[in-house]
Motif scaffolding. Structure first.
Motif, PDB file in Angstrom:
ATOM      1  N   VAL A 284       0.827  -1.206   0.000  1.00 40.31           N
ATOM      2  CA  VAL A 284       0.000   0.000   0.000  1.00 40.31           C
ATOM      3  C   VAL A 284       0.863   1.259   0.000  1.00 40.31           C
ATOM      4  N   ALA A 285       1.983   1.206   0.689  1.00 40.47           N
ATOM      5  CA  ALA A 285       2.783   2.410   0.897  1.00 40.47           C
ATOM      6  C   ALA A 285       3.885   2.569  -0.141  1.00 40.47           C
ATOM      7  N   ILE A 286       3.917   1.720  -1.153  1.00 40.55           N
ATOM      8  CA  ILE A 286       5.127   1.618  -1.975  1.00 40.55           C
ATOM      9  C   ILE A 286       5.500   2.906  -2.699  1.00 40.55           C
ATOM     10  N   PHE A 287       4.538   3.619  -3.292  1.00 40.32           N
ATOM     11  CA  PHE A 287       4.928   4.812  -4.058  1.00 40.32           C
ATOM     12  C   PHE A 287       5.327   5.981  -3.166  1.00 40.32           C
TER      13      PHE A 287
ATOM     14  N   LEU B 294      12.056   7.988   0.157  1.00 39.03           N
ATOM     15  CA  LEU B 294      13.443   7.542   0.129  1.00 39.03           C
ATOM     16  C   LEU B 294      14.272   8.437  -0.790  1.00 39.03           C
ATOM     17  N   GLN B 295      13.670   8.875  -1.879  1.00 40.13           N
ATOM     18  CA  GLN B 295      14.376   9.804  -2.768  1.00 40.13           C
ATOM     19  C   GLN B 295      14.670  11.107  -2.055  1.00 40.13           C
TER      20      GLN B 295
ATOM     21  N   PRO C 267      13.433   0.589   5.055  1.00 40.36           N
ATOM     22  CA  PRO C 267      12.000   0.272   5.040  1.00 40.36           C
ATOM     23  C   PRO C 267      11.704  -1.172   5.441  1.00 40.36           C
ATOM     24  N   GLN C 268      12.579  -2.089   5.053  1.00 42.57           N
ATOM     25  CA  GLN C 268      12.319  -3.484   5.426  1.00 42.57           C
ATOM     26  C   GLN C 268      12.362  -3.659   6.941  1.00 42.57           C
ATOM     27  N   VAL C 269      13.299  -2.961   7.601  1.00 43.50           N
ATOM     28  CA  VAL C 269      13.326  -2.998   9.066  1.00 43.50           C
ATOM     29  C   VAL C 269      12.015  -2.436   9.602  1.00 43.50           C
TER      30      VAL C 269
END
Lengths: 297, 356
Positions: free
Chosen positions: A142-145, A151-152, A165-167
């Motif tokens: 859901v949060a990917i975009f 992150l950019q 993000p994986q953490v």
């Protein structure tokens, strides 16, 4: 897990009725049904994987001539080409670094967060815990975009862009598993430690960390596996030529570049499976425990 | 599981004991000044919980909130967000009914709503089929394997193996096997049966079923392993007593084993539903949900629109719709079905460890 063995221990052999009942339950004829089902399940599971591995030992000509045949003669070229290719090893190393760093982050921050939530008395404790639990409802998909843009903006590129993000997304399940684990350590231990002049922080480092190792291994194994297999986040974040691609991306990249090289794709895919399978064999108990533990929670 | 289960059951009394102890005297006797101790304790809590909370809010909660915000804009994601235009709920109405403007509704229905409902239908079908096919198959396998036999632990290990494979590798493996000129086609033709001419995954009717088969191959191991773990907890005496009373194998399973692992089954069902709503990796690897969306899901549609069409607003609206689906599924499920389990003593103890 060991139903049958525990029964053997609890049911005394003198109880004829019970042992007869057991004979009926685990009866003589039905053992064939069990073995039949077991064989079918194993064949359906392993068959495709073995076919894939063997396919890597064939040439494209052999596969086209007879898709279901065995290697004849055995071709080592496919595996050899991949194993001597530096990109394959680079992708494997990238995956390893990302998964290792993710695991470390999850275990360190997760255990730290779980400690006060398990063993301190303070207002808002349950609130903080509920925030983490609610995190289970927020999938990365859901949060990917927005995550990509964030992150950019933060300049988190390459591997860091995967690890952080994986953490974050692995923290909820970690806190949920670790908190009851830490809470279950006996209070007497804490009292004795404080009596000896240990502070709460000292107690964390001297007692909690060593005793919580099984729980930490469990959450660590789950985090490692999740990161190793991750596809969506690397797919969206690791774009561009110099991006430190992970193995799942390497597999699809190889397939895209060598679409007609069946044998090569099979060999590459099979090689990409091996680390996960080896890791699973080493950590099987932990993975199953962790999953059923998480499920219970 | 044993450690976690033990921790779950041990939790409740531990908390009670500590709560009463904390009322009388400070937990740490290391400092004598209670005010300084309280401040120190707050600092410790901040240092321990702070980093995790900060990471969690920055990378989980904040992007979720931003997704909700983006979903209200018309936004070409190649441009900076400042250039986006606020359009209220238009992205949502487009997905659901093709927009509210009668002039464009027909075109938008084709362009937006049709793929959306197709994907929703696929997600829904996977949920229903998991309950109708995966659940009974996994249950029968677990019941039959729930006994002592040579090689038992190896069999369990093997059955579970697909679950730990990456979706990418498992998906590509099946793509190879199901190739129109591949081994599966050849074997089925060898039996004299017809095979779809466009290949298994591209066929309009077979495509979805093939995809469902691959998904089941990948995930059914979890169901079997969880059910076996549940069955290991059923007291053997019950089954023996029933057998002595003349109950057949099926009666024992139906009347004792299956009801007693009900909580495990319900938790699996919950995970399966949430997983089905968010299904992405496998569908994407297998040709991005199929060339005509035979097995596209809300997530593959979302990523397709976000990365190929750069429609950041619409992709975000799909993300939020997916979130609403999983959230409501989770809440409804907890309210309707899991409540029964929490009211029942056996599982309450395990649950308390988490909820307390």
């Amino acid at each position: 897990m060991t139903t049958a063995t525990t029964t053997g221990a609890t049911v005394s052999p003198t109880r004829k009725g019970a042992s007869r009942a057991r004979a009926q339950l685990t009866g003589d004829s039905s053992i064939y049904i069990t073995i039949f089902v077991a064989l079918v399940a194993v064949a359906l599971t392993l068959g495709p994987i073995i076919y894939l591995g063997l396919g890597g030992f064939r040439s494209n000509g052999q596969i086209a001539a007879d898709p279901t045949g065995l290697p004849d003669p055995w071709v080592w070229q496919n595996y050899w080409n991949i194993l001597t290719n530096s990109t394959f090893w680079r992708y494997t190393l990238n995956s390893l670094i990302v998964a290792g760093a993710t695991t470390l982050g999850v275990v360190v921050f997760g255990t730290m967060a779980a400690y006060p939530l398990a063993r301190y008395q303070f207002r808002g404790r349950e609130g903080v815990f509920i925030i983490f639990t609610a995190g289970l409802m927020f999938p990365l998909t859901v949060a990917i975009f927005p995550l990509f843009l964030l992150l950019q903006d933060l300049g988190l590129k390459g591997m860091w862009g995967l690890v952080v993000p994986q953490v974050a997304f692995a923290l909820p399940v970690t806190v949920i598993i670790m908190r009851p684990f830490l809470a279950a350590l006996p209070d007497e231990l804490e009292e004795a430690a404080f009596m000896d002049g240990l502070t709460r922080v000292g107690f964390f480092f001297r007692m909690i960390l060593p005793l919580a190792k099984p729980g930490m291994v469990t959450v660590g194994v789950l985090a490692f596996l999740g990161s190793w297999n991750a596809y969506l986040l690397p797919l969206v974040i690791l774009t561009g030529r110099d991006a430190p691609k992970t193995l799942p991306l390497g597999v699809t990249e190889f397939q895209g570049q060598n679409a007609s090289d069946f044998a090569g794709i099979m060999a590459y895919t099979f090689l990409a499976m091996i680390p996960a399978l080896v890791f699973f064999l080493m950590m099987e108990r932990r993975i199953v425990d962790g999953l059923s533990g998480a499920v219970k929670g | 599981m044993t450690a976690l289960e033990a921790s779950g059951t041990g939790k409740a009394p531990a908390v009670d004991a500590k709560a009463s102890a904390a009322g009388d005297h400070p937990v740490t006797p290391a400092t004598s000044n209670p005010r300084r101790d309280a401040r120190r304790k707050r600092l410790e809590i901040a240092i321990f919980v702070g980093p995790a909370l900060l990471i969690f809010f920055t990378f989980v909660v904040f992007p979720m909130v931003m997704a909700a915000r983006y979903s209200l804009y018309k936004w070409d994601s190649r441009q900076p967000f400042e250039l986006a235009e606020f359009i209220g709920l238009d992205n949502y109405t487009r997905a659901l009914i093709g927009g509210t403007d009668p002039e464009t509704q027909e075109i938008f229905w084709k362009a937006y709503a049709e793929p959306f409902w197709n994907a929703v239908g696929n997600n829904g079908q996977i949920i229903v089929l998991s309950m109708l096919i995966q659940l009974p198959v996994a249950m029968i396998v677990a019941l039959v394997l729930n006994r002592k036999f040579a090689g038992r632990s190896s069999v369990r290990l093997i059955i579970f193996a697909p679950y730990v494979l990456a979706e990418v590798t498992a998906g590509l493996m099946w793509m190879m096997l199901l190739d129109p000129r591949g081994p599966v086609t050849q074997m089925i033709q060898g039996l004299g049966l017809p095979t779809p001419s466009q290949g298994w995954l591209e066929d309009p009717t077979w495509g979805f079923w093939t995809f469902f088969f691959i998904v089941s191959w990948k995930y059914i191991g979890l169901a079997i392993i969880l059910f076996l773990a549940g069955l290991a907890g059923v007291p053997q005496e019950l089954q023996e007593a029933a057998s002595i009373d003349g109950a057949s194998w099926w009666q024992v399973q139906w009347r004792i084993n299956i009801p007693l692992i009900g909580p495990t089954v319900r938790v699996w069902a919950f995970l399966s539903i949430i997983g089905s709503i968010q299904l992405f990796d496998m569908a994407w690897v297998l040709n991005k949900g199929g060339s005509t969306g035979q097995y596209s899901t809300i997530a593959t549609l979302m990523v397709d629109i976000g990365t190929q069409r750069n429609d950041g607003g619409y992709a975000s609206a799909l993300a939020i719709i997916m979130f609403i689906f999983s959230m409501s599924a989770a809440l409804a499920y907890m309210a309707l079905i899991m409540r029964r389990d929490t009211a029942n003593g056996r599982t309450r103890k395990a649950k308390k460890g988490v909820k307390a």
